[in-house]
Design a protein around this motif. Sequence first.
Motif, short mmCIF file in Angstrom:
data_model
loop_
_atom_site.label_atom_id
_atom_site.label_comp_id
_atom_site.label_asym_id
_atom_site.label_seq_id
_atom_site.Cartn_x
_atom_site.Cartn_y
_atom_site.Cartn_z
N MET A 1 -57.82 95.39 -35.71
CA MET A 1 -58.33 96.18 -34.59
C MET A 1 -59.76 95.73 -34.28
SD MET A 1 -58.96 100.28 -34.20
CE MET A 1 -57.25 100.69 -34.04
N PRO A 2 -60.06 95.49 -33.02
CA PRO A 2 -61.42 95.08 -32.65
C PRO A 2 -62.44 96.17 -32.97
CG PRO A 2 -59.88 94.72 -30.84
CD PRO A 2 -59.16 95.51 -31.89
N GLN A 3 -63.64 95.72 -33.28
CA GLN A 3 -64.73 96.66 -33.52
C GLN A 3 -65.92 96.28 -32.66
OE1 GLN A 3 -66.56 96.76 -37.36
NE2 GLN A 3 -67.11 94.61 -37.33
N SER A 4 -66.73 97.28 -32.33
CA SER A 4 -67.96 97.06 -31.58
C SER A 4 -69.09 97.78 -32.28
CB SER A 4 -67.84 97.61 -30.16
OG SER A 4 -66.86 96.93 -29.43
N VAL A 5 -70.27 97.14 -32.30
CA VAL A 5 -71.48 97.78 -32.78
C VAL A 5 -72.41 97.79 -31.59
CG1 VAL A 5 -73.40 97.65 -34.40
CG2 VAL A 5 -71.12 96.96 -35.14
N ILE A 6 -72.81 99.01 -31.19
CA ILE A 6 -73.55 99.18 -29.94
C ILE A 6 -74.85 99.93 -30.20
CG2 ILE A 6 -73.44 100.23 -27.63
CD1 ILE A 6 -70.36 99.93 -27.89
N CYS A 7 -75.94 99.50 -29.57
CA CYS A 7 -77.22 100.19 -29.67
C CYS A 7 -77.08 101.58 -29.06
CB CYS A 7 -78.30 99.40 -28.95
SG CYS A 7 -79.90 100.26 -28.88
N HIS A 8 -77.52 102.59 -29.79
CA HIS A 8 -77.43 103.97 -29.32
C HIS A 8 -78.42 104.22 -28.17
CE1 HIS A 8 -76.60 108.23 -29.55
NE2 HIS A 8 -77.89 108.49 -29.62
#
Length: 55
Positions: free
Chosen positions: A1-8
């Motif tokens: 499953m793809p994951q994303s890490v995003i700046c809050h």
Amino acid sequence: MPQSVICHGCSYVLYEGVEFSPPDEIIQQYGCTCPKCGRKLSLLPLDVEVKPVNK
């Protein structure tokens, strides 16, 4: 499953991919600072949202 890490702070995508990459390693790659808004990136999850990536 793809994951994303995003700046809050600014929603800048720090990482997006299928391979699991530990968030602490991703944050360290950027020197613990968002390259777009300059916000300090924390290793402690204060507010985490997990959702599927639609492609």
